[in-house]
Design an enzyme around this catalytic site. Structure first.
Site, PDB file in Angstrom:
ATOM      1  N   VAL A 257      88.614  50.508 124.678  1.00 50.26           N
ATOM      2  CA  VAL A 257      89.349  51.004 125.840  1.00 50.26           C
ATOM      3  C   VAL A 257      90.612  50.184 126.045  1.00 50.26           C
ATOM      4  O   VAL A 257      90.584  48.946 126.056  1.00 50.26           O
ATOM      5  CB  VAL A 257      88.450  50.972 127.096  1.00 50.26           C
ATOM      6  CG1 VAL A 257      89.273  51.256 128.350  1.00 50.26           C
ATOM      7  CG2 VAL A 257      87.326  51.988 126.940  1.00 50.26           C
ATOM      8  N   TRP A 547      78.302  30.506 128.673  1.00 51.24           N
ATOM      9  CA  TRP A 547      78.619  31.938 128.536  1.00 51.24           C
ATOM     10  C   TRP A 547      78.158  32.745 129.763  1.00 51.24           C
ATOM     11  O   TRP A 547      77.747  33.880 129.640  1.00 51.24           O
ATOM     12  CB  TRP A 547      77.993  32.504 127.242  1.00 51.24           C
ATOM     13  CG  TRP A 547      78.337  31.708 126.026  1.00 51.24           C
ATOM     14  CD1 TRP A 547      79.467  31.819 125.280  1.00 51.24           C
ATOM     15  CD2 TRP A 547      77.565  30.653 125.415  1.00 51.24           C
ATOM     16  NE1 TRP A 547      79.447  30.905 124.253  1.00 51.24           N
ATOM     17  CE2 TRP A 547      78.296  30.180 124.312  1.00 51.24           C
ATOM     18  CE3 TRP A 547      76.320  30.068 125.695  1.00 51.24           C
ATOM     19  CZ2 TRP A 547      77.836  29.149 123.490  1.00 51.24           C
ATOM     20  CZ3 TRP A 547      75.870  29.047 124.881  1.00 51.24           C
ATOM     21  CH2 TRP A 547      76.620  28.611 123.798  1.00 51.24           C
ATOM     22  N   HIS A 548      78.213  32.105 130.922  1.00 55.68           N
ATOM     23  CA  HIS A 548      77.743  32.763 132.156  1.00 55.68           C
ATOM     24  C   HIS A 548      78.887  33.027 133.129  1.00 55.68           C
ATOM     25  O   HIS A 548      78.654  33.118 134.339  1.00 55.68           O
ATOM     26  CB  HIS A 548      76.711  31.863 132.856  1.00 55.68           C
ATOM     27  CG  HIS A 548      75.451  31.662 132.079  1.00 55.68           C
ATOM     28  ND1 HIS A 548      74.582  30.609 132.318  1.00 55.68           N
ATOM     29  CD2 HIS A 548      74.900  32.376 131.065  1.00 55.68           C
ATOM     30  CE1 HIS A 548      73.560  30.690 131.480  1.00 55.68           C
ATOM     31  NE2 HIS A 548      73.729  31.748 130.710  1.00 55.68           N
ATOM     32  N   HIS A 591      70.508  31.457 134.775  1.00 54.09           N
ATOM     33  CA  HIS A 591      71.229  32.179 133.724  1.00 54.09           C
ATOM     34  C   HIS A 591      71.458  33.609 134.222  1.00 54.09           C
ATOM     35  O   HIS A 591      70.732  34.091 135.088  1.00 54.09           O
ATOM     36  CB  HIS A 591      70.417  32.191 132.433  1.00 54.09           C
ATOM     37  CG  HIS A 591      70.065  30.814 131.936  1.00 54.09           C
ATOM     38  ND1 HIS A 591      70.062  30.479 130.619  1.00 54.09           N
ATOM     39  CD2 HIS A 591      69.702  29.690 132.597  1.00 54.09           C
ATOM     40  CE1 HIS A 591      69.717  29.198 130.478  1.00 54.09           C
ATOM     41  NE2 HIS A 591      69.490  28.709 131.679  1.00 54.09           N
TER      42      HIS A 591
HETATM   43  C1  LIG Z   1      76.095  33.297 123.538  1.00 51.79           C
HETATM   44  C2  LIG Z   1      75.544  33.736 124.875  1.00 51.79           C
HETATM   45  C3  LIG Z   1      74.343  33.196 125.317  1.00 51.79           C
HETATM   46  C4  LIG Z   1      73.815  33.588 126.544  1.00 51.79           C
HETATM   47  N1  LIG Z   1      72.561  33.174 126.893  1.00 51.79           N
HETATM   48  C5  LIG Z   1      71.961  33.713 127.983  1.00 51.79           C
HETATM   49  C6  LIG Z   1      70.588  33.468 128.255  1.00 51.79           C
HETATM   50  O1  LIG Z   1      69.872  32.827 127.473  1.00 51.79           O
HETATM   51  N2  LIG Z   1      70.062  33.986 129.391  1.00 51.79           N
HETATM   52  C7  LIG Z   1      70.808  34.729 130.267  1.00 51.79           C
HETATM   53  O2  LIG Z   1      70.286  35.117 131.323  1.00 51.79           O
HETATM   54  N3  LIG Z   1      72.104  35.004 130.013  1.00 51.79           N
HETATM   55  C8  LIG Z   1      72.681  34.556 128.874  1.00 51.79           C
HETATM   56  N4  LIG Z   1      73.961  34.903 128.571  1.00 51.79           N
HETATM   57  C9  LIG Z   1      74.724  35.708 129.530  1.00 51.79           C
HETATM   58  C10 LIG Z   1      74.339  37.194 129.581  1.00 51.79           C
HETATM   59  O3  LIG Z   1      74.171  37.720 128.302  1.00 51.79           O
HETATM   60  C11 LIG Z   1      75.435  37.908 130.369  1.00 51.79           C
HETATM   61  O4  LIG Z   1      75.403  37.416 131.689  1.00 51.79           O
HETATM   62  C12 LIG Z   1      75.305  39.432 130.436  1.00 51.79           C
HETATM   63  O5  LIG Z   1      75.232  39.992 129.159  1.00 51.79           O
HETATM   64  C13 LIG Z   1      76.506  40.002 131.195  1.00 51.79           C
HETATM   65  O6  LIG Z   1      76.463  41.396 131.171  1.00 51.79           O
HETATM   66  P1  LIG Z   1      77.778  42.281 131.283  1.00 51.79           P
HETATM   67  O7  LIG Z   1      77.327  43.686 131.305  1.00 51.79           O
HETATM   68  O8  LIG Z   1      78.590  41.768 132.410  1.00 51.79           O
HETATM   69  O9  LIG Z   1      78.623  41.970 129.954  1.00 51.79           O
HETATM   70  P2  LIG Z   1      78.224  42.173 128.425  1.00 51.79           P
HETATM   71  O10 LIG Z   1      76.766  42.257 128.259  1.00 51.79           O
HETATM   72  O11 LIG Z   1      78.945  41.125 127.671  1.00 51.79           O
HETATM   73  O12 LIG Z   1      78.828  43.601 128.068  1.00 51.79           O
HETATM   74  C14 LIG Z   1      80.202  43.907 128.006  1.00 51.79           C
HETATM   75  C15 LIG Z   1      80.362  45.049 127.007  1.00 51.79           C
HETATM   76  O13 LIG Z   1      81.654  45.604 127.120  1.00 51.79           O
HETATM   77  C16 LIG Z   1      82.169  45.863 125.825  1.00 51.79           C
HETATM   78  N5  LIG Z   1      83.626  45.891 125.925  1.00 51.79           N
HETATM   79  C17 LIG Z   1      84.443  44.878 126.293  1.00 51.79           C
HETATM   80  N6  LIG Z   1      85.725  45.289 126.275  1.00 51.79           N
HETATM   81  C18 LIG Z   1      85.719  46.578 125.912  1.00 51.79           C
HETATM   82  C19 LIG Z   1      86.743  47.532 125.721  1.00 51.79           C
HETATM   83  N7  LIG Z   1      88.042  47.236 125.904  1.00 51.79           N
HETATM   84  N8  LIG Z   1      86.385  48.783 125.344  1.00 51.79           N
HETATM   85  C20 LIG Z   1      85.089  49.113 125.155  1.00 51.79           C
HETATM   86  N9  LIG Z   1      84.078  48.226 125.297  1.00 51.79           N
HETATM   87  C21 LIG Z   1      84.387  46.969 125.691  1.00 51.79           C
HETATM   88  C22 LIG Z   1      81.604  44.711 125.008  1.00 51.79           C
HETATM   89  O14 LIG Z   1      81.652  44.955 123.627  1.00 51.79           O
HETATM   90  C23 LIG Z   1      80.207  44.604 125.560  1.00 51.79           C
HETATM   91  O15 LIG Z   1      79.328  45.475 124.898  1.00 51.79           O
HETATM   92  C24 LIG Z   1      74.532  34.513 127.358  1.00 51.79           C
HETATM   93  C25 LIG Z   1      75.737  35.063 126.908  1.00 51.79           C
HETATM   94  C26 LIG Z   1      76.233  34.691 125.664  1.00 51.79           C
HETATM   95  C27 LIG Z   1      77.520  35.308 125.198  1.00 51.79           C
END
Ligand SMILES: Cc1cc2nc3c(=O)[nH]c(=O)nc-3n(C[C@H](O)[C@H](O)[C@H](O)COP(=O)(O)OP(=O)(O)OC[C@H]3O[C@@H](n4cnc5c(N)ncnc54)[C@H](O)[C@@H]3O)c2cc1C
Length: 613
Positions: A257, A547-548, A591
């Protein structure tokens, strides 16, 4: 690919009109696409930049994340701007120190739930209540707790390799029928119960209900693992894949996007979404709403590229201002973790770490325990401890640290925005309360610092739960391909650094107990001789993100720094909502995946009510 994994083609989406277009197929995006398309009369398109990764062992096997990190097929490999007060040490691709931090984020269906470390941890009750008190009626513990249980199903594991490491929980604190199976990890290092005993001798209790709203104490955390199979659960496997056969849901992968297409009436109205697919630019039309779920980094970036943000930022980039909303990309908060610690455990006590798990004798032992069809043998981290600041620092020191912030609030009253002041007041209340945890102490059975042949090595990592430092994420150019400028401003506030140092010194106290020393060969990094200023320097040079990060599209009153209102609607727009972690206005010590699932569940409820669905 199984038949049920039906994805859309570009022709199913381009120039077509959907009731809802969800941007980003991560945790929040999968929840929303699934919940909204439960109603067959509602059409939903989900655009995800990454690939599907269905049945990919790097995702399904719990420790596959180690091979995903820094691989652009799975990881966005974001970088921060150079940081003034801290360096990223060890959790970097070359293991060296860098001023610019590496920020992994999951790319593909399931988003970061596919690449995260699987910890399934729910916040402290007061942390959720603070969200409501900051001006968000209805965002309280009761509603949160109901939503979080709706996302999970607890699936006990049949067995584990260290039964003395107790799997404590209360049945009333876990869900029984949600889409995401959670459980206790089957293979753990065995170092966790040793640390529990050492901490218990220092007065830190074992918590028998870590998911019930009281985080204080040590416990074996649950993981996003299906206890029946031992495999990782993700937002894609739990929410999206079961919905893919619905004719009213179109999921397009490889769809990057670029911006929202809007028109201006009395409010800004989204009419579509512009995206790139296989090198060409397309538009999908929207009749009801656009739901931004691209995460804390990309949701504010997409708003800015669409002309919604701080006009000073947008004008500098040559982006036409559609809506001046100065808080987009502000209020960035992230957990800072000190990762420069390696401890060696005794070699004859069966500890399983990232180094020893590949040894044939360890694999054979685990196979014997679980049986040949018991699924992949994979290690998961689960050793968590959450403590109030008064446990790691003396109460007098905590008061002095709190006073330093209070002094700043009174002496620089005009320079501190009122929204930040309100957040600090809640943080100070939590800091002064000796029952609310401010810090996390993690035992991490992964060797971050290779030093010789495989040995049971682990890290003892303290994490700041409620950082006072604030940063920003803003577009740095008007080219959607350029990464945004991420400036977390790590350790800018002295209190953050002081609490991190105190927490590591407290962990050293635990390592000096007889309970610990019976099982350990001692500290290898930084080494017991490193103290005082040398330790301070080492800590500043060896921190990482966990990563939070949250807060860049904060749910707050507009005049208090809000980007979205309590119905998650972007101020000044008619039909644009954000529903991911970026909306969390005050970081919880827990987390963040469980809270993101719960935010998105609540968002689905709100949207259904607003549209009479
Ligand atoms: C390495 C790592 C370790 C972690 N460990 C933990 C843990 O052990 N326990 C825990 O509770 N939390 C953990 N977290 C945090 C947790 O995963 C996140 O808080 C959660 O996934 C956030 O959800 P979200 O929907 O906000 O973002 P995300 O799950 O990151 O989703 C965002 C999505 O948007 C997509 N996207 C972005 N830009 C675009 C675009 N321009 N066009 C189309 N698609 C796009 C991405 O590809 C992704 O699929 C960790 C995160 C990471 C990265």
């Amino acid at each position: 690919m199984p038949m049920t994994h039906k994805l859309a083609s570009i022709d199913d989406v381009s120039n077509k009109t959907f009731d809802f277009v969800v941007i980003g197929g991560g945790v929040a995006g999968c929840v929303l696409a699934s919940r909204l398309s439960e109603n067959p009369s509602v059409s939903v398109a989900l655009l995800e930049a990454g690939n599907a990764h269905f049945d990919d062992p790097l995702i399904t096997v719990p420790d596959g994340w180690m091979q995903q990190m820094f691989n652009p097929e799975y990881d966005w490999v974001f970088r921060t701007t150079p940081q003034k007060h801290a360096k990223n040490g060890l959790t970097t691709p070359d293991g060296l120190q860098h001023e610019s931090f590496f920020w992994t984020r999951g790319k593909g269906l399931g988003g970061s739930s596919c690449t995260n470390f699987l910890f399934w941890i729910k916040p402290q009750r007061e942390e959720i209540e603070a969200i409501e008190k900051l001006g968000n009626p209805g965002w309280n513990w009761e509603r949160y707790f109901e939503a979080t249980k709706r996302s999970e199903v607890f699936t006990p594991a049949a067995m584990n390799n260290f039964p003395q490491y107790l799997e404590l929980y209360k049945e009333t604190s876990v869900g029984t029928s949600g889409p995401v199976p959670v459980s206790f990890a089957r293979t753990v290092s065995g170092i966790e119960p040793v640390l529990q005993k050492a901490l218990e001798s220092l007065g830190v209790p074992i918590n028998d209900d870590g998911t019930g709203g009281n985080l204080s104490g040590t416990f074996k955390s649950m993981s996003t693992i299906d206890g029946r199979t031992g495999m990782r659960s993700t937002a894609a496997s739990g929410y999206l894949i079961p919905a893919l056969s619905r004719p009213n849901l179109a999921v397009l992968t490889g769809a990057y996007v670029r911006r929202l297409v809007t028109k201006s009436e009395s409010e800004v109205v989204a009419t579509g979404v512009e995206f790139e697919h296989e090198g060409k630019i397309y538009t999908v039309n929207v009749s009801r709403e656009v739901l931004l779920c691209a995460g804390t980094i990309k949701s504010p970036h997409i708003l800015e590229l669409s002309g919604i943000g701080d006009k000073n930022v947008l004008e500098r980039l040559g982006v036409t201002v559609r809506l001046d909303l100065p808080s987009v990309g502000a209020n960035l908060q992230d957990h800072v973790i000190f990762t420069g610690s390696v401890v060696a455990m005794k070699e004859d006590q069966g500890f399983v770490t990232s180094d020893t798990i590949r040894l044939p004798e360890v694999q054979a032992k685990l196979h014997q325990l679980y049986g040949q069809d018991g699924g992949a043998i994979a290690l998961a981290s689960s050793g968590v401890t959450f403590v109030p600041a008064q446990v790691v620092s003396s109460p007098e020191r905590v008061n002095a640290l709190a006073e330093s912030i209070e002094h700043k609030l009174s002496s620089q009253a005009n320079a501190i925005p009122s929204g930040l002041k309100a957040q600090y007041e809640h943080q100070l209340k939590m800091l002064k309360n000796p029952t609310i945890p401010d810090l996390e102490l993690v035992i991490f059975p992964v060797n971050m610092h290779p030093v010789g042949p495989p040995k049971p090595l682990a890290g003892m990592f303290p994490v700041l739960g409620h950082p006072f430092s604030r940063g920003t994420i803003h577009a740095g150019s008007n080219d959607p391909h350029d990464q945004p400028l991420i400036d977390p401003n790590y350790l800018a506030e002295d209190i953050d650094f002081e609490l991190l140092v105190d927490s590591f010194n407290f962990l050293r106290k635990a390592m000096a107990t007889s309970e610990w020393q019976m099982h350990s060969q001692g500290e290898l990094l930084p080494g017991p001789a490193v103290t005082g200023d040398a330790l301070h320097e080492h800590i500043r040079n060896c921190v990482s993100t966990t990563w939070h990060a949250c807060g860049t599209c904060s749910m707050l009153p507009k005049e208090q720094g809000g980007v979205v209102d309590p119905r998650l609607k972007v101020y000044g727009t008619r039909n644009i909502r954000v529903a991911d972690l970026s909306t969390l206005p005050l970081l919880t010590a827990a987390h963040t995946q469980a809270i993101t699932y719960a935010i998105a569940e609540q968002a689905a409820d709100i949207i259904k009510v607003d549209h009479g669905l």
